[in-house]
Design a protein around this motif. Structure first.
Motif, short mmCIF file in Angstrom:
data_model
loop_
_atom_site.label_atom_id
_atom_site.label_comp_id
_atom_site.label_asym_id
_atom_site.label_seq_id
_atom_site.Cartn_x
_atom_site.Cartn_y
_atom_site.Cartn_z
N TYR A 85 0.98 -1.32 -0.02
CA TYR A 85 0.00 -0.14 0.08
C TYR A 85 0.90 1.15 0.14
CZ TYR A 85 -4.12 -2.71 1.38
OH TYR A 85 -5.20 -3.58 1.40
N ARG A 86 0.49 2.17 -0.72
CA ARG A 86 0.83 3.66 -0.42
C ARG A 86 0.07 4.65 0.34
NH1 ARG A 86 3.28 5.97 -5.77
NH2 ARG A 86 1.26 6.04 -6.27
N GLN A 87 0.52 5.37 1.11
CA GLN A 87 -0.31 6.18 1.96
C GLN A 87 0.41 7.68 1.65
OE1 GLN A 87 -0.58 5.93 6.17
NE2 GLN A 87 -2.32 6.61 6.19
N ALA A 88 -0.51 8.65 1.06
CA ALA A 88 0.03 9.87 0.97
C ALA A 88 -0.26 10.69 2.18
CB ALA A 88 -0.65 10.84 -0.20
N ASP A 126 6.11 9.82 -6.43
CA ASP A 126 6.32 8.40 -5.78
C ASP A 126 6.62 8.71 -4.42
OD1 ASP A 126 8.10 6.99 -8.82
OD2 ASP A 126 5.87 6.83 -7.96
N SER A 127 6.79 9.82 -3.99
CA SER A 127 7.18 10.10 -2.60
C SER A 127 5.80 9.47 -1.87
CB SER A 127 7.24 11.29 -2.19
OG SER A 127 8.42 11.94 -2.56
N GLY A 128 5.91 9.01 -0.59
CA GLY A 128 4.96 8.64 0.29
C GLY A 128 5.26 7.57 1.21
N PHE A 129 4.22 7.20 1.83
CA PHE A 129 4.46 5.93 3.13
C PHE A 129 4.27 4.86 2.58
CE2 PHE A 129 5.85 4.87 7.12
CZ PHE A 129 4.80 4.34 7.85
N TYR A 130 5.04 3.79 2.47
CA TYR A 130 4.91 2.60 1.56
C TYR A 130 4.62 1.44 2.82
CZ TYR A 130 5.69 4.64 -2.68
OH TYR A 130 5.45 5.42 -4.02
N LEU A 131 3.66 0.75 2.94
CA LEU A 131 3.27 -0.28 3.76
C LEU A 131 3.50 -1.70 3.01
CD1 LEU A 131 0.74 2.01 5.82
CD2 LEU A 131 2.78 0.62 6.75
N CYS A 132 3.66 -2.54 3.83
CA CYS A 132 3.44 -3.87 3.38
C CYS A 132 2.46 -4.74 4.29
CB CYS A 132 4.73 -4.69 3.35
SG CYS A 132 4.77 -6.44 2.97
N SER A 149 -0.57 -9.08 -8.93
CA SER A 149 -1.60 -8.40 -9.41
C SER A 149 -1.55 -6.89 -9.08
CB SER A 149 -2.89 -8.70 -8.84
OG SER A 149 -3.17 -10.08 -9.25
N SER A 150 -1.92 -5.91 -10.25
CA SER A 150 -1.62 -4.66 -10.06
C SER A 150 -2.94 -4.20 -10.10
CB SER A 150 -0.72 -4.04 -11.16
OG SER A 150 -0.72 -2.42 -11.20
N GLU A 151 -3.26 -2.96 -8.97
CA GLU A 151 -4.24 -2.69 -8.82
C GLU A 151 -4.31 -1.03 -9.54
OE1 GLU A 151 -7.47 -3.34 -7.04
OE2 GLU A 151 -6.33 -5.11 -7.60
N ARG A 201 -3.78 10.99 3.94
CA ARG A 201 -4.58 10.35 3.21
C ARG A 201 -4.92 8.77 3.54
NH1 ARG A 201 -5.42 13.18 -1.77
NH2 ARG A 201 -7.18 11.73 -1.76
N GLY A 202 -5.69 8.24 2.88
CA GLY A 202 -6.13 6.87 3.12
C GLY A 202 -4.99 5.98 2.34
N LEU A 203 -5.17 4.60 2.43
CA LEU A 203 -4.29 3.72 1.88
C LEU A 203 -4.62 3.29 0.53
CD1 LEU A 203 -4.06 3.51 5.04
CD2 LEU A 203 -2.84 1.03 4.60
N GLN A 204 -3.87 3.31 -0.55
CA GLN A 204 -4.03 3.07 -1.76
C GLN A 204 -3.31 1.60 -2.04
OE1 GLN A 204 -1.86 5.28 -4.79
NE2 GLN A 204 -3.58 5.08 -6.46
N LEU A 205 -4.08 0.85 -2.50
CA LEU A 205 -3.49 -0.55 -2.77
C LEU A 205 -2.67 -0.34 -4.00
CD1 LEU A 205 -3.26 -3.85 -2.11
CD2 LEU A 205 -5.53 -3.85 -3.43
#
Lengths: 111, 113
Positions: A36-39, A85-91, A57-59, A42-46
């Motif tokens: 996921y990426r979170q700006a 591409d800057s942001g907070f990346y979550l696995c 699979s790419s969303e 903002r919420g989490l974008q899968l």
């Protein structure tokens, strides 16, 4: 219960440089894995999810790619980073009771 | 894909008060989950409620689910300053056997000591 290791915690990269973020999972086998990426604010974008080795699979179409070379390893990559591409990346990993376990995240700043 | 949407976006209360956050979603679900995120950290799973459940408790947390209104609420009783965080709801899909959680933008809760 499963544990997710995600690194690095912070990363500052110049525009146009490559990226590799790694996520590994302990305590489970054949997990569903997610990036996921979170700006900011903002919420989490899968971004990607994987149900098994080599299955990605790419969303959202983007400048990023993902790979799953081993059962409990999930890698997020880019050949050339963009400012956007800057942001907070979550696995994350799907747990047995359908709750999710998250890594501690990587804050990426592209400059 | 469906998405949970939290309301309000921000909530500011005093320690000891109760905090209520709401989540709405669009399509049928099999369960709904609430998560907490401290600033700059990953999300922590708080509680999961299944579609055949109407209410669930865990410590100071109470979650309700109304599938007819496609909504859920998270109540934190006797809030503490340490409850300050963002709270997210997530719903899951099972298209073709894959389970894909989608998250809303979260409610930012500030508890003043």
């Amino acid at each position: 219960s499963q544990t997710i290791h995600q690194w690095p915690a912070t990363l500052v990269q110049p525009v146009g440089s490559p990226l590799s973020l790694e996520c590994t999972v302990e305590g489970t086998s054949n997990p569903n894995l997610y990036w996921y990426r979170q700006a900011a604010g903002r919420g989490l974008q899968l971004l990607f999810y994987s149900v098994g080795i080599g299955q990605i699979s790419s969303e959202v179409p983007q400048n990023l790619s993902a790979s799953r070379p081993q059962d409990r390893q999930f890698i997020l990559s880019s050949k050339k980073l963009l400012l956007s591409d800057s942001g907070f990346y979550l696995c994350a990993c799907l747990g047995q009771l359908h709750g999710y376990t998250f890594g501690s995240g990587t804050r990426l700043t592209v400059v | 894909s469906q998405q949970g949407e939290e309301d309000p976006q921000a909530l500011s209360i005093q320690e000891g008060e109760n905090a209520t956050m709401n989540c709405s979603y669009k399509t049928s679900i099999n369960n709904l989950q609430w998560y907490r995120q401290n600033s700059g950290r990953g999300l922590v799973h708080l509680i999961l409620i299944r579609s055949n459940e109407r209410e669930k408790h865990s410590g100071r947390l109470r979650v309700t689910l109304d599938t007819s209104k496609k909504s859920s609420s998270l109540l934190i009783t006797a809030s503490r300053a340490a409850d300050t965080a963002s709270y997210f709801c997530a719903t899951g899909l099972i298209p073709g056997g894959s389970y894909i959680p989608t998250f809303g933008r979260g409610t930012s809760l500030i508890v003043h000591p």
